[in-house]
Design a protein around this motif. Sequence first.
Motif: not given
Length: 340
Positions: A248-272
Amino acid sequence: MKKTLLSAAIGAAILGAASAASAGTLQDVKAKGFVTCGASQGVPGFSNPDDKGEWSGIDVDYCRGIAAAVFGDPKKAKFVALSSKDRFPALQSGEIDVLTRNTTWTVSRDTSLGFNFRTVNYYDGQGFLVKKGLNVKSALELSGAAVCVQTGTTTELNLADYFKANNLQYNPVVFEKEADATSAYDAGRCDVYTTDQSGLYAMRLKLKNPDDNIVLPEVISKEPLGPAVRQGDDQWFDVVSWVHYAMVNAEEFGITSKNVDEMKTKGGPDVKRMLGNEEGTKIGTDLGLTNDWAYNVIKLVGNYSEVFERNVGPNTPLKIQRGLNALWNKGGLQYAPPIR
Ligand SMILES: N[C@@H](CCC(=O)N[C@@H](CS)C(=O)NCC(=O)O)C(=O)O
């Protein structure tokens, strides 16, 4: 005073023994190398085996999410098909590690049956399915109807309450197996089929002529559906709960199975942080998992929206809208506490 201390000590000992007896599921699951989840005998979109025994559904994906969190591998999930009646003894006896099967959270299941519930992966309510030919537009026109219902469910009691409260007569036609209830309805042995609305949409797909049947507008109960675990095992309870919250948090942050690798390094502090990419983090180890547990859930199974859309959403045969299951900031009830 002495007596009070003594009884407190005895109480603590009993509680300790009870927890010891059922604790350690996470360790057991790790030791055997897979998680065993209780599924239904076949509710399309929720937990359903195909001809080859391949399972799919929103509840199946919840179980796969648990396997991804624990093992980094969603395939380490096994499913046991259970009727409504058999699901509770299977959890009590330890045959399954967690019940992930359209099960309503109620106080009696939470207390006298000895389970714990916390997350709701599908908010539902009970409804009625009738043949269009009956020309019935409302459940209030159902007096005298024969109603097909499955035993061992909340459905039976809600049905009795609703007809009593509205001074309507009915003849319950009770089945232990869902397949028998569905074929009895299809064969015209009952005028009405009642269960959770999700179940009605699922069962309608199994009928000879699905389009000849309609779901009536009345929703007569609250059916918060979610996983159940045995009481006395807080660590396992936490693991099972946080898998849903990660989706649910991933949906809220816009993290998907497709972009999770990118989000892991480029996302905001809460996403990382959620994805385990923070210096000195214990975000996973404190749960008894690795720090990339949430990353694995999202990468390998998906966020809540991906799971919903793939199994029950408008582009599936069930064609269900998000409704109550939309995120809290989009008018729904899906709200997850923060991963921090
Ligand atoms: N949510 C209700 C009803 C759940 C339920 O068991 N529904 C039936 C009808 S859809 C079902 O899943 N049957 C499938 C089976 O028994 O395998 C409950 O927890 O009691």
